[in-house]
Write an enzyme that holds these catalytic residues in place. Structure first.
Site, PDB file in Angstrom:
ATOM      1  CB  CYS A 164      -9.080  34.223  11.908  1.00 39.89           C
ATOM      2  SG  CYS A 164      -9.813  34.590  10.255  1.00 39.89           S
ATOM      3  CG  ASN A 165      -9.333  31.140  17.065  1.00 38.89           C
ATOM      4  OD1 ASN A 165     -10.775  31.749  16.408  1.00 38.89           O
ATOM      5  ND2 ASN A 165      -9.265  30.094  17.568  1.00 38.89           N
TER       6      ASN A 165
END
Length: 379
Positions: free
Chosen positions: A161-162
């Site tokens: 997700c980053n």
């Protein structure tokens, strides 16, 4: 461990003391944004009903997620109304189909917003964590959409997700080194391709959260002196800062489930507290040497990682609910769309039309590693 970088062209006042200055050679701007989702939207209750889930604990997880609807591509019902489990091979096929469909739609929307066409694209960086493709998604999209065969490309796979901000940092550097040329970051997460049912709470937590989505952002660096609001267009990318938490490296992971014969995602229940405890560290590093305080940041675009994650960031950074209204709204309407979530929020901020020249914003994502990524922007 913390890392911060500023692409060439970042104004002197945003650089940390002691860093070699390079003036205003080429300031990368966010020139356009576009998003896309898969075709079918489900409420949380509809997902529970689709799989015949009656466990009250699982229902509680789904219905207390602060998510109202998500876009998912679930397996078709058989003659008896049952949705059969999909093999890992079927899930990989689903990823490829959805990635090309959503990716192409988001890319076209982004270029239209930037006033550009496919022929103007000079570098494409694709991000995904919901499937594995070789050749990568960038090559498949270049062929599928008829993009110039000389377009530079890169694929970031498996960072989670980053990764959208990891890609943005890389493309900002490319754009700064190629003034006037167009680069695009495309995040494509076919989370349905990682969606499988079993009786474990581990799977229930993951299945309650993620949705299909793709988001693209265009970057172009303007040659010559550019100072924030002196030129029309989107905000300037000023600086990046990152923080990895080695003690929590296994808190978010994608494992092979030997019993199920597929990959399975794991989210440690302590994630919100780990992220919250480190949010101040990385934001303070981001603002170090800029003369800015957190109170000077007008716009916060935080990853829609989940209700508890958002709440932890709000508490630890002293933010208001208004500060994270777009983050909360994206989670409500789409669930966690992984690496592209912050761009869904940025698109909503753009549509709101409230950002004014000279105002600052912070982009924040978090994911496996455990990692927090940030970027400082100025309109």
């Amino acid at each position: 461990m913390t890392v911060d970088t500023a692409p060439p062209g970042v104004p002197d006042e945003t650089r940390a003391p002691g860093r070699r200055e390079s003036g205003f050679l080429a300031a990368p701007r966010l020139a356009g944004v576009g998003t896309a989702v898969s075709a079918t939207s489900y409420s949380q209750r509809e997902v529970l009903d689709a799989f015949g889930i009656t466990d009250p604990k699982v229902w509680s997880v789904f219905l207390n997620s602060a998510i109202e609807r998500r876009n998912l591509t679930l397996p078709a019902e058989d003659a008896h109304g049952v949705r059969a489990p999909e093999s890992q091979g079927d899930l990989l096929d689903k990823h490829k189909v959805l990635a090309l469909e959503m990716g192409g739609e988001a890319l076209r929307a982004c270029l239209k917003d930037a006033g550009a066409e496919l022929a103007d694209l000079r570098h494409l960086c694709c991000v995904t964590s919901t499937g594995f493709l070789t050749p990568g998604l960038s090559a498949l999209l270049i062929r599928e959409l008829g993009i110039d065969r000389h377009c530079g490309r890169a694929d970031i796979v498996g960072m989670g997700c980053n990764a959208g901000l990891n890609a943005l940092s890389m493309e900002a550097g490319w754009a700064a080194a190629h003034p006037g040329e167009l680069a695009v970051v495309l995040c494509v997460e076919a989370c349905s391709a990682a969606y499988a049912m079993d009786s474990t709470m581990r799977t229930a937590v993951v299945n309650s959260l993620f949705g299909d989505g793709a988001a693209a952002v265009a970057l172009r660096a303007e040659p010559g002196p550019v100072r924030g609001s002196e030129s029309p267009g989107g905000p300037v990318l000023l600086k990046f800062a990152s923080c990895i938490i080695p003690d929590a490296v296994d808190a978010m992971r994608y494992d092979w489930d030997r019993d199920q014969g597929r990959f399975s995602f794991f989210l440690d229940p302590r994630i919100p507290y780990v992220v919250g405890a480190h949010a101040e560290i990385v934001v303070d590093r981001l603002l170090e040497g800029t003369g800015l305080r957190r109170s000077d940041i007008r716009h916060w675009l935080v990853h829609s990682g989940g209700k508890k994650v958002i709440d932890a960031v709000v508490v630890n950074l002293g933010l208001t609910r208004h500060d994270v209204r777009h983050t909360v709204g994206v989670l409500r309407d789409h669930g966690n769309v992984s690496s592209g979530s912050f761009l869904f929020s940025y698109e909503r901020l753009r549509e709101e039309g409230v950002a004014r020249p000279g105002e600052y914003g912070v982009l924040m994502t978090m994911g496996p590693g455990s990692t927090i990524e940030t970027a400082l922007i100025r309109w």
